[in-house]
Design a protein around this motif. Structure first.
Motif, PDB file in Angstrom:
ATOM      1  N   UNK A 126       0.872  -1.171   0.000  1.00 18.59           N
ATOM      2  CA  UNK A 126       0.000   0.000   0.000  1.00 18.59           C
ATOM      3  C   UNK A 126       0.907   1.218   0.000  1.00 18.59           C
ATOM      4  N   UNK A 127       1.111   1.801  -1.173  1.00 16.60           N
ATOM      5  CA  UNK A 127       2.038   2.921  -1.331  1.00 16.60           C
ATOM      6  C   UNK A 127       1.270   4.228  -1.203  1.00 16.60           C
ATOM      7  N   UNK A 136       3.653  10.405   3.573  1.00 17.53           N
ATOM      8  CA  UNK A 136       4.609  10.889   4.565  1.00 17.53           C
ATOM      9  C   UNK A 136       6.064  10.636   4.186  1.00 17.53           C
ATOM     10  N   UNK A 137       6.307   9.744   3.214  1.00 16.93           N
ATOM     11  CA  UNK A 137       7.675   9.349   2.887  1.00 16.93           C
ATOM     12  C   UNK A 137       8.199   8.251   3.776  1.00 16.93           C
ATOM     13  N   UNK A 167       1.038   6.646   5.552  1.00 13.70           N
ATOM     14  CA  UNK A 167       2.305   5.916   5.499  1.00 13.70           C
ATOM     15  C   UNK A 167       2.151   4.702   4.581  1.00 13.70           C
ATOM     16  N   UNK A 168       3.180   4.407   3.833  1.00 12.57           N
ATOM     17  CA  UNK A 168       3.180   3.191   3.019  1.00 12.57           C
ATOM     18  C   UNK A 168       3.377   1.979   3.919  1.00 12.57           C
ATOM     19  N   UNK A 169       2.922   0.822   3.450  1.00 13.57           N
ATOM     20  CA  UNK A 169       3.173  -0.413   4.199  1.00 13.57           C
ATOM     21  C   UNK A 169       3.301  -1.580   3.251  1.00 13.57           C
ATOM     22  N   UNK A 170       4.301  -2.400   3.516  1.00  9.95           N
ATOM     23  CA  UNK A 170       4.553  -3.600   2.721  1.00  9.95           C
ATOM     24  C   UNK A 170       4.461  -4.820   3.617  1.00  9.95           C
ATOM     25  N   UNK A 179      12.416   5.490   0.688  1.00  7.78           N
ATOM     26  CA  UNK A 179      11.593   5.789   1.852  1.00  7.78           C
ATOM     27  C   UNK A 179      12.355   5.477   3.140  1.00  7.78           C
ATOM     28  N   UNK A 180      12.016   6.168   4.211  1.00  6.33           N
ATOM     29  CA  UNK A 180      12.511   5.801   5.528  1.00  6.33           C
ATOM     30  C   UNK A 180      11.669   4.628   6.005  1.00  6.33           C
TER      31      UNK A 180
END
Length: 266
Positions: free
Chosen positions: A25-26, A32-33, A63-66, A102-103
């Motif tokens: 989910x990008x 936020x990066x 926020x992205x999540x993988x 990304x951080x």
């Protein structure tokens, strides 16, 4: 319920090539990066209660999540009788590559906590971009040695050595395989030597009623970590999964505090 359609990534070469299912989910350029990378436990997958709760939390905050399934787990094909910690570490490393730019805060549950430590250690040694932070839930560091081999009876050890396979009873379902290959290969990735350089703040959440990873195991990890920024939270009535509503809120609050810290430092 998880509505996100999985994607697939090819990892490895030749006979060791694996096809891994993942869900990314990008947040895109307006986000936020920051990205969260979820590392599940042994025999768990990317649609566990904690993983889905954290995915919802991350999406709501930009926020992205993988999330992904190790080979032989969930939607990722593979033979558990041939799998190893090294394979799963390679897979986690490949997944981290999808979050380039990304951080990244890595959240590892049980065995995923061990793999998170190995991933961070490898990045620190190579001089690569360090992880922003680690959250370890009931971290089963050195699991194959400390929580499997050393807990076995002499009879069971002989069975593993001679037959190459032992099916261990489980509190959560059918007996699961422990192979000689898993034990032997795991010895290449032990962190017990201490001075683990991760180059990032570490937060550990550990239940004191955990029958699989004793709270003393998590406490011992604190001394092994070279970082001064390590916090251990012991949950008196917490079990191994730490998936009750209060546990999920604690996990979200822990990640939120780290997100704020990372954002303040950039």
């Amino acid at each position: 319920m998880d509505q996100q359609e999985p994607q697939f990534l090819e990892v490895g070469q030749g006979p060791k090539r694996r096809r891994l299912a993942y869900a990314l989910a990008d947040s895109g350029p307006g986000g936020s990066g920051l990205a969260l990378l979820w590392l599940p436990g042994f025999l768990s997958d990317m649609v566990s209660t904690k993983a889905l709760a954290l995915a919802d939390w991350a999406e709501a905050r930009g926020h992205s999540m993988l999330r992904f399934d190790y080979s032989g787990h969930g939607l990722s094909p593979g033979n558990l009788l041939e799998a190893s910690i090294g394979d799963w570490l390679e897979e986690a490393t490949s997944m981290l590559g999808l979050l380039k730019g990304k951080r990244v805060i890595v959240i590892g549950s049980s065995m995923g906590g061990w793999i998170a430590l190995l991933l961070a250690r490898a990045l620190a040694k190579s001089g690569g971009v360090p992880l922003a932070a680690l959250v370890l839930i009931a971290p089963a560091w050195d699991m194959t040695e400390k929580l499997m081999w050393e807990k076995m009876s002499e009879k069971t050890r002989r069975l593993v050595e001679t037959e190459g396979l032992y099916y261990a009873p489980s509190l959560y379902g059918d007996p699961y395989p422990i192979t000689k290959h898993l034990i032997d290969e795991g010895r290449k990735h032990l962190v017990v030597g201490g001075g683990i350089e991760v180059g990032a703040p570490v937060r550990i959440l550990q239940g004191m009623r955990d029958p699989d990873v004793p709270w003393q195991h998590a406490l011992a990890l604190v001394d092994l970590l070279a970082s001064d920024d390590v916090q251990l939270t012991l949950v008196k009535d917490g079990d191994h999964r730490l998936s009750e509503p209060g546990d999920l809120r604690r996990l979200e609050a822990t990640v939120a505090a780290l997100v704020e810290r990372v954002q303040d430092s950039t």
